[in-house]
Design a protein around this motif. Structure first.
Motif, mmCIF file in Angstrom:
data_model
loop_
_atom_site.group_PDB
_atom_site.id
_atom_site.type_symbol
_atom_site.label_atom_id
_atom_site.label_comp_id
_atom_site.label_asym_id
_atom_site.label_seq_id
_atom_site.Cartn_x
_atom_site.Cartn_y
_atom_site.Cartn_z
ATOM 1 N N VAL A 65 0.826 -1.211 0.000
ATOM 2 C CA VAL A 65 0.000 0.000 0.000
ATOM 3 C C VAL A 65 0.861 1.263 0.000
ATOM 4 O O VAL A 65 0.537 2.258 -0.676
ATOM 5 C CB VAL A 65 -0.957 -0.012 1.214
ATOM 6 N N TYR A 66 1.951 1.233 0.755
ATOM 7 C CA TYR A 66 2.837 2.395 0.848
ATOM 8 C C TYR A 66 4.230 2.015 0.331
ATOM 9 O O TYR A 66 5.157 1.775 1.126
ATOM 10 C CB TYR A 66 2.938 2.889 2.292
ATOM 11 N N PRO A 67 4.415 1.937 -0.967
ATOM 12 C CA PRO A 67 5.731 1.510 -1.489
ATOM 13 C C PRO A 67 6.843 2.509 -1.223
ATOM 14 O O PRO A 67 8.017 2.127 -1.139
ATOM 15 C CB PRO A 67 5.462 1.352 -3.002
ATOM 16 N N ASN A 68 6.525 3.784 -1.075
ATOM 17 C CA ASN A 68 7.569 4.779 -0.835
ATOM 18 C C ASN A 68 8.167 4.687 0.563
ATOM 19 O O ASN A 68 9.228 5.257 0.825
ATOM 20 C CB ASN A 68 7.001 6.192 -1.042
ATOM 21 N N SER A 69 7.479 3.978 1.466
ATOM 22 C CA SER A 69 8.001 3.849 2.825
ATOM 23 C C SER A 69 9.300 3.045 2.869
ATOM 24 O O SER A 69 10.100 3.207 3.796
ATOM 25 C CB SER A 69 6.953 3.203 3.729
ATOM 26 N N ILE A 70 9.516 2.195 1.864
ATOM 27 C CA ILE A 70 10.751 1.400 1.836
ATOM 28 C C ILE A 70 11.957 2.305 1.619
ATOM 29 O O ILE A 70 12.979 2.195 2.309
ATOM 30 C CB ILE A 70 10.669 0.330 0.732
ATOM 31 N N GLN A 71 11.836 3.212 0.671
ATOM 32 C CA GLN A 71 12.932 4.134 0.418
ATOM 33 C C GLN A 71 13.207 5.024 1.623
ATOM 34 O O GLN A 71 14.374 5.304 1.950
ATOM 35 C CB GLN A 71 12.593 4.993 -0.813
ATOM 36 N N GLU A 72 12.162 5.463 2.298
ATOM 37 C CA GLU A 72 12.345 6.291 3.479
ATOM 38 C C GLU A 72 13.037 5.522 4.610
ATOM 39 O O GLU A 72 13.907 6.058 5.306
ATOM 40 C CB GLU A 72 10.992 6.824 3.962
ATOM 41 N N TYR A 73 12.654 4.271 4.757
ATOM 42 C CA TYR A 73 13.275 3.464 5.811
ATOM 43 C C TYR A 73 14.745 3.209 5.502
ATOM 44 O O TYR A 73 15.601 3.298 6.396
ATOM 45 C CB TYR A 73 12.528 2.134 5.940
ATOM 46 N N ILE A 74 15.072 2.902 4.255
ATOM 47 C CA ILE A 74 16.468 2.646 3.884
ATOM 48 C C ILE A 74 17.293 3.921 4.003
ATOM 49 O O ILE A 74 18.464 3.891 4.393
ATOM 50 C CB ILE A 74 16.530 2.067 2.456
ATOM 51 N N ARG A 75 16.693 5.044 3.718
ATOM 52 C CA ARG A 75 17.416 6.324 3.797
ATOM 53 C C ARG A 75 17.782 6.670 5.242
ATOM 54 O O ARG A 75 18.775 7.371 5.486
ATOM 55 C CB ARG A 75 16.562 7.426 3.181
ATOM 56 N N ILE B 76 25.785 0.491 6.776
ATOM 57 C CA ILE B 76 25.048 -0.712 6.420
ATOM 58 C C ILE B 76 25.500 -1.197 5.051
ATOM 59 O O ILE B 76 25.554 -0.415 4.088
ATOM 60 C CB ILE B 76 23.532 -0.441 6.418
ATOM 61 N N PRO B 77 25.866 -2.495 4.890
ATOM 62 C CA PRO B 77 26.332 -2.981 3.580
ATOM 63 C C PRO B 77 25.243 -2.870 2.524
ATOM 64 O O PRO B 77 24.053 -3.107 2.795
ATOM 65 C CB PRO B 77 26.694 -4.452 3.865
ATOM 66 N N TYR B 78 25.649 -2.496 1.318
ATOM 67 C CA TYR B 78 24.788 -2.417 0.131
ATOM 68 C C TYR B 78 23.649 -1.408 0.297
ATOM 69 O O TYR B 78 22.633 -1.493 -0.401
ATOM 70 C CB TYR B 78 24.205 -3.782 -0.214
ATOM 71 N N ARG B 79 23.824 -0.464 1.195
ATOM 72 C CA ARG B 79 22.764 0.539 1.382
ATOM 73 C C ARG B 79 22.598 1.397 0.147
ATOM 74 O O ARG B 79 21.468 1.621 -0.333
ATOM 75 C CB ARG B 79 23.088 1.401 2.599
ATOM 76 N N MET C 17 19.440 1.683 -2.588
ATOM 77 C CA MET C 17 18.800 2.959 -2.871
ATOM 78 C C MET C 17 18.753 3.266 -4.368
ATOM 79 O O MET C 17 17.846 3.966 -4.835
ATOM 80 C CB MET C 17 19.552 4.081 -2.144
ATOM 81 N N SER C 18 19.715 2.726 -5.115
ATOM 82 C CA SER C 18 19.759 2.998 -6.557
ATOM 83 C C SER C 18 18.824 2.105 -7.373
ATOM 84 O O SER C 18 18.659 2.332 -8.573
ATOM 85 C CB SER C 18 21.190 2.820 -7.072
ATOM 86 N N VAL C 19 18.220 1.102 -6.740
ATOM 87 C CA VAL C 19 17.310 0.210 -7.464
ATOM 88 C C VAL C 19 16.004 0.926 -7.749
ATOM 89 O O VAL C 19 15.540 1.777 -6.982
ATOM 90 C CB VAL C 19 17.071 -1.075 -6.639
ATOM 91 N N ASN C 20 15.397 0.576 -8.871
ATOM 92 C CA ASN C 20 14.093 1.131 -9.229
ATOM 93 C C ASN C 20 13.080 0.818 -8.135
ATOM 94 O O ASN C 20 12.983 -0.327 -7.688
ATOM 95 C CB ASN C 20 13.633 0.530 -10.563
ATOM 96 N N PRO C 21 12.318 1.809 -7.651
ATOM 97 C CA PRO C 21 11.370 1.556 -6.554
ATOM 98 C C PRO C 21 10.356 0.464 -6.856
ATOM 99 O O PRO C 21 10.005 -0.327 -5.973
ATOM 100 C CB PRO C 21 10.691 2.919 -6.357
ATOM 101 N N THR C 22 9.877 0.390 -8.104
ATOM 102 C CA THR C 22 8.905 -0.653 -8.454
ATOM 103 C C THR C 22 9.537 -2.034 -8.367
ATOM 104 O O THR C 22 8.929 -2.969 -7.814
ATOM 105 C CB THR C 22 8.358 -0.408 -9.869
#
Length: 226
Positions: free
Chosen positions: A124-134, A140-143, A147-152
């Motif tokens: 439902v909230y796909p943008n929350s993943i980017q916010e959490y990783i940020r 953190i390894p591979y952070r 972040m550079s992966v396409n959000p979809t």
């Protein structure tokens, strides 16, 4: 005619690696017990040496420390509770006491529901993943790669990962549930066989006594025609 036990007719008694559901539940309980014991040791070590495990708020870009004493005490209490629940499930499966397995089964249902809610939140909230990783520390390894992966694509990968986890967890839930039903069915069948055998012993006299009583009776009088 070969008699078939009633508890083997309606559900499976085998689980992964062709083990019996009792064996699978015992192994699962021991595995969870070891994991929570290791977590408890790590938490106790963090409580004894808090400086080695403390992450400052500047590194997390937040207002609170990542690990404080209150969170450690709560985690220790949860770990101790989980150790007790896993030990109860292992003992209940080994001694064939179904009531001891219920707390572990309830924990599995709660864990499955919690992971399902997380998967729904990601959907439902796909943008929350980017916010959490940020918000994660730069160490953190591979952070940066994540972040550079396409959000979809990132959402699809995470949903696939959660689908595999939920499928595996549902299989473990069915294994524990079948073990619970197996123990209940076996205990009920043992009681039924005992009662039936006792009634048969009381109601039916021995064959030797019946034969002796039948031979001692006098023959009926001869038939006389009118």
């Amino acid at each position: 005619m070969k008699m078939v036990a009633p508890w083997t007719r309606f559900y499976s008694n085998s689980c992964c690696l062709c083990c019996h559901v009792r064996t699978g539940t015992i192994l699962l309980g021991v595995w969870y017990l070891l994991i929570n014991a290791v977590v408890l040791l790590i938490l106790l070590s963090a409580l004894a040496n808090p400086d080695e495990y403390r992450v400052s708020s500047s590194e997390l870009r937040g207002n609170l420390d990542f690990i404080d004493e209150a969170n450690i005490y709560i985690a220790i209490a949860i770990s101790v509770l989980m150790i007790v629940i896993c030990a109860m499930a292992t003992y209940g499966a080994y001694k064939q006491r179904s009531a001891w397995i219920i707390p572990f089964f309830c924990y599995q249902i709660f864990d499955f529901a919690l992971n399902t809610l997380v998967a729904i939140t990601v959907l439902v909230y796909p943008n929350s993943i980017q916010e959490y990783i940020r918000q994660l520390p730069p160490e953190i390894p591979y952070r940066d790669d994540i972040m550079s992966v396409n959000p979809t694509c990132l959402v699809l990968i995470i949903l696939l990962f959660f689908s595999i986890i939920l499928t595996f967890k549902s299989y473990l839930i069915s294994c524990v549930w079948n073990c619970y039903r197996y123990i209940n069915g076996r205990n009920a069948s043992d009681v039924l066989v005992y009662v039936t055998s006792s009634d048969t012993t009381v109601l039916l006299p021995p064959y030797s006594d019946t034969a002796a009583t039948g031979t001692a009776k006098e023959p009926p009088p001869p038939y006389v025609s009118a």
